[in-house]
Scaffold this motif. Structure first.
Motif, mmCIF file in Angstrom:
data_model
loop_
_atom_site.group_PDB
_atom_site.id
_atom_site.type_symbol
_atom_site.label_atom_id
_atom_site.label_comp_id
_atom_site.label_asym_id
_atom_site.label_seq_id
_atom_site.Cartn_x
_atom_site.Cartn_y
_atom_site.Cartn_z
ATOM 1 N N CYS A 145 0.840 -1.205 0.000
ATOM 2 C CA CYS A 145 0.000 0.000 0.000
ATOM 3 C C CYS A 145 0.869 1.247 0.000
ATOM 4 C CB CYS A 145 -0.886 0.006 1.240
ATOM 5 S SG CYS A 145 -2.152 -1.261 1.195
ATOM 6 N N SER A 146 0.526 2.189 -0.856
ATOM 7 C CA SER A 146 1.311 3.422 -0.937
ATOM 8 C C SER A 146 1.022 4.346 0.245
ATOM 9 C CB SER A 146 0.998 4.157 -2.238
ATOM 10 O OG SER A 146 -0.360 4.569 -2.247
ATOM 11 N N SER A 147 -0.156 4.219 0.843
ATOM 12 C CA SER A 147 -0.558 5.176 1.879
ATOM 13 C C SER A 147 0.005 4.785 3.241
ATOM 14 C CB SER A 147 -2.087 5.236 1.978
ATOM 15 O OG SER A 147 -2.462 6.016 3.097
ATOM 16 N N PHE A 270 -7.425 -10.950 -5.961
ATOM 17 C CA PHE A 270 -8.885 -10.895 -6.114
ATOM 18 C C PHE A 270 -9.430 -9.584 -6.665
ATOM 19 C CE2 PHE A 270 -8.311 -13.864 -2.418
ATOM 20 C CZ PHE A 270 -8.529 -15.013 -3.172
ATOM 21 N N VAL A 271 -8.756 -8.472 -6.369
ATOM 22 C CA VAL A 271 -9.297 -7.199 -6.865
ATOM 23 C C VAL A 271 -9.088 -7.113 -8.379
ATOM 24 C CG1 VAL A 271 -9.067 -5.854 -4.734
ATOM 25 C CG2 VAL A 271 -7.130 -5.981 -6.321
ATOM 26 N N ARG A 272 -9.893 -6.286 -9.010
ATOM 27 C CA ARG A 272 -9.703 -6.094 -10.454
ATOM 28 C C ARG A 272 -8.333 -5.479 -10.689
ATOM 29 N NH1 ARG A 272 -13.731 -0.918 -10.795
ATOM 30 N NH2 ARG A 272 -12.225 0.544 -9.957
ATOM 31 N N ARG A 273 -7.869 -5.578 -11.905
ATOM 32 C CA ARG A 273 -6.568 -5.001 -12.238
ATOM 33 C C ARG A 273 -6.770 -3.772 -13.113
ATOM 34 N NH1 ARG A 273 -3.050 -8.892 -10.422
ATOM 35 N NH2 ARG A 273 -1.170 -8.193 -11.462
ATOM 36 N N GLY A 276 -2.586 -3.323 -15.393
ATOM 37 C CA GLY A 276 -1.813 -4.528 -15.116
ATOM 38 C C GLY A 276 -1.496 -4.781 -13.654
ATOM 39 N N VAL A 277 -1.968 -3.894 -12.752
ATOM 40 C CA VAL A 277 -1.664 -4.110 -11.322
ATOM 41 C C VAL A 277 -2.974 -4.087 -10.514
ATOM 42 C CG1 VAL A 277 0.654 -3.136 -11.465
ATOM 43 C CG2 VAL A 277 -1.269 -1.661 -10.816
ATOM 44 N N PRO A 278 -2.956 -4.695 -9.314
ATOM 45 C CA PRO A 278 -4.167 -4.709 -8.487
ATOM 46 C C PRO A 278 -4.694 -3.297 -8.232
ATOM 47 C CG PRO A 278 -2.517 -6.201 -7.582
ATOM 48 C CD PRO A 278 -1.843 -5.444 -8.690
ATOM 49 N N ASP A 279 -6.012 -3.166 -8.293
ATOM 50 C CA ASP A 279 -6.657 -1.861 -8.131
ATOM 51 C C ASP A 279 -7.421 -1.852 -6.808
ATOM 52 O OD1 ASP A 279 -8.046 0.468 -8.268
ATOM 53 O OD2 ASP A 279 -9.263 -0.092 -10.027
ATOM 54 N N ALA A 283 -14.589 -1.442 -6.216
ATOM 55 C CA ALA A 283 -15.681 -1.227 -5.256
ATOM 56 C C ALA A 283 -16.339 -2.529 -4.797
ATOM 57 C CB ALA A 283 -16.731 -0.313 -5.868
ATOM 58 N N ARG A 284 -16.101 -3.631 -5.499
ATOM 59 C CA ARG A 284 -16.707 -4.887 -5.023
ATOM 60 C C ARG A 284 -16.055 -5.317 -3.711
ATOM 61 N NH1 ARG A 284 -15.082 -9.120 -9.068
ATOM 62 N NH2 ARG A 284 -13.180 -7.955 -8.639
ATOM 63 N N LEU A 285 -14.743 -5.202 -3.627
ATOM 64 C CA LEU A 285 -14.035 -5.622 -2.411
ATOM 65 C C LEU A 285 -13.717 -4.455 -1.494
ATOM 66 C CD1 LEU A 285 -13.648 -8.193 -4.231
ATOM 67 C CD2 LEU A 285 -11.552 -8.553 -2.954
ATOM 68 N N CYS A 286 -13.646 -3.284 -2.074
ATOM 69 C CA CYS A 286 -13.219 -2.099 -1.313
ATOM 70 C C CYS A 286 -14.233 -0.977 -1.478
ATOM 71 C CB CYS A 286 -11.845 -1.644 -1.804
ATOM 72 S SG CYS A 286 -10.568 -2.917 -1.722
ATOM 73 N N PRO A 287 -15.466 -1.182 -0.980
ATOM 74 C CA PRO A 287 -16.483 -0.142 -1.173
ATOM 75 C C PRO A 287 -16.125 1.154 -0.451
ATOM 76 C CG PRO A 287 -17.283 -1.886 0.294
ATOM 77 C CD PRO A 287 -15.965 -2.348 -0.243
ATOM 78 N N LEU A 288 -16.617 2.242 -1.027
ATOM 79 C CA LEU A 288 -16.423 3.558 -0.435
ATOM 80 C C LEU A 288 -17.228 3.648 0.860
ATOM 81 C CD1 LEU A 288 -14.888 6.032 -1.657
ATOM 82 C CD2 LEU A 288 -17.118 6.881 -2.385
ATOM 83 N N THR A 289 -16.656 4.216 1.902
ATOM 84 C CA THR A 289 -17.398 4.381 3.168
ATOM 85 C C THR A 289 -17.567 5.840 3.540
ATOM 86 O OG1 THR A 289 -15.411 4.333 4.549
ATOM 87 C CG2 THR A 289 -16.464 2.209 4.066
ATOM 88 N N TRP A 290 -16.727 6.677 2.944
ATOM 89 C CA TRP A 290 -16.807 8.119 3.253
ATOM 90 C C TRP A 290 -16.386 8.903 2.042
ATOM 91 C CZ3 TRP A 290 -19.285 10.488 6.894
ATOM 92 C CH2 TRP A 290 -19.082 11.878 7.043
#
Ligand SMILES: O=C(O)CCC(=O)C(=O)O
Length: 298
Positions: A145-147, A270-273, A276-279, A283-290
């Motif tokens: 993770c970059s963050s 599992f996340v879409r790419r 060429g890299v994981p995204d 939103a299927r696995l990482c839905p927005l919460t705020w």
């Protein structure tokens, strides 16, 4: 109904600063009661029947095989990943708007997404190696993770007395200077307490002799911690089950960064790419919460 022992002290802010100042200074925060009792009760009763409960959440097909298990096998439901995506009641609890409003205020993030959610159960009298959560910081697991502003909201599902093993924090450890020992502490993937001895040595070498901060937590309170804050939790020596949901959150600007193959996060398969890299904005696995108004958006 309270299950607290007389004499329990409660986890409280260490000073009178604002929530955001406290979080910046100490690397954690504990809220007032913000999760409705009904939401806690629904998830708690689900946790009691995990092996038989029908999955009814926003369950992405891509996780079907990863999460498949044979409910007939005795299996310690110690740590269940992607928990909110499997059961609607958990999703509803995890999406409690106030949790994300506070997370945004503390972290300063303008937008937040789920990174993952997990259920962690400590059964009473469980003296297996799963009885404690070893000292670790969450960033040790999020190397791609970059963050460095990711954070976790920890939601105990019941009143949690000190003898049930609530979360405990090394205050301000997210700001410890970047010495080799501190780097080693931050890098050790010690959730299952397999590196506890090494962690103790590095803590001593860093001159850290303070005990971590802990205390009883009321059902409905939520604790928040920075991804570099060292934390863990002790054994549940009470007669009651201790369940907690960890909501791992990523700011909107978090991106996948290539590391070695052993540093990959479970998501990466599992996340879409994208390009060429994981995204991690999938939103299927990482839905927005705020912000809440945009929840569910792309
Ligand atoms: O359940 C616990 O005691 C610890 C949870 C944890 O380590 C986390 O949420 O990062």
């Amino acid at each position: 109904m309270s299950t607290h022992h007389d004499g329990d002290h409660y986890l409280r802010p260490l000073d009178g600063s604002t929530p955001a100042e406290h979080y910046q200074r100490f690397g954690w925060w504990v809220s007032d009661i913000i999760v409705p009792p009904d939401a806690l009760r629904r998830v708690r009763s689900l946790c009691d029947q995990l092996d038989t409960a029908e999955r009814d959440g926003p369950f992405p097909d891509v996780l079907r095989e990863f999460l498949a298990w044979d409910g007939s096998l005795p299996r310690p439901p110690r740590l269940n990943q992607y928990f909110a995506l499997q059961y609607q009641a958990v999703y509803d609890l995890v999406m409690t708007p106030r949790i994300h409003e506070i997370a945004a205020e503390l972290s300063g993030a303008r937008t937040l997404r789920i990174f993952n959610t997990a259920m962690i159960r400590k059964s009473p009298g469980d003296h297996s190696r799963y009885a404690t959560v070893g000292v670790h910081c969450d960033a040790a697991y999020w190397r791609t993770c970059s963050s460095r502003q990711m954070l976790t909201a920890w939601v105990p599902l019941q009143d949690t007395s000190v003898d049930m093993g609530p979360i405990r924090y090394y205050s301000a450890s997210h700001r410890w200077p970047d010495h080799p020992e501190v780097r080693a502490l931050r890098d050790e993937q010690n959730f299952t307490a397999t590196g506890q001895e090494r962690m103790r040595r590095w803590l001593a070498a860093s001159g850290i002799h303070d005990d971590p901060v802990t205390g009883a937590i009321r059902a409905g309170q939520v604790t928040f911690h920075h991804c570099l804050t060292l934390h863990g939790s002790g054994a549940n020596t009470s007669a009651r089950t201790r369940d907690g949901i960890s909501i791992h959150l990523q700011p909107g600007d978090n991106r996948y960064e290539q590391r070695s193959a052993t540093d990959e996060y479970v998501h990466d398969a599992f996340v879409r790419r994208r390009d060429g890299v994981p995204d991690y904005t999938d939103a299927r696995l990482c839905p927005l919460t705020w912000p809440v108004a945009a929840r569910g958006a792309g």
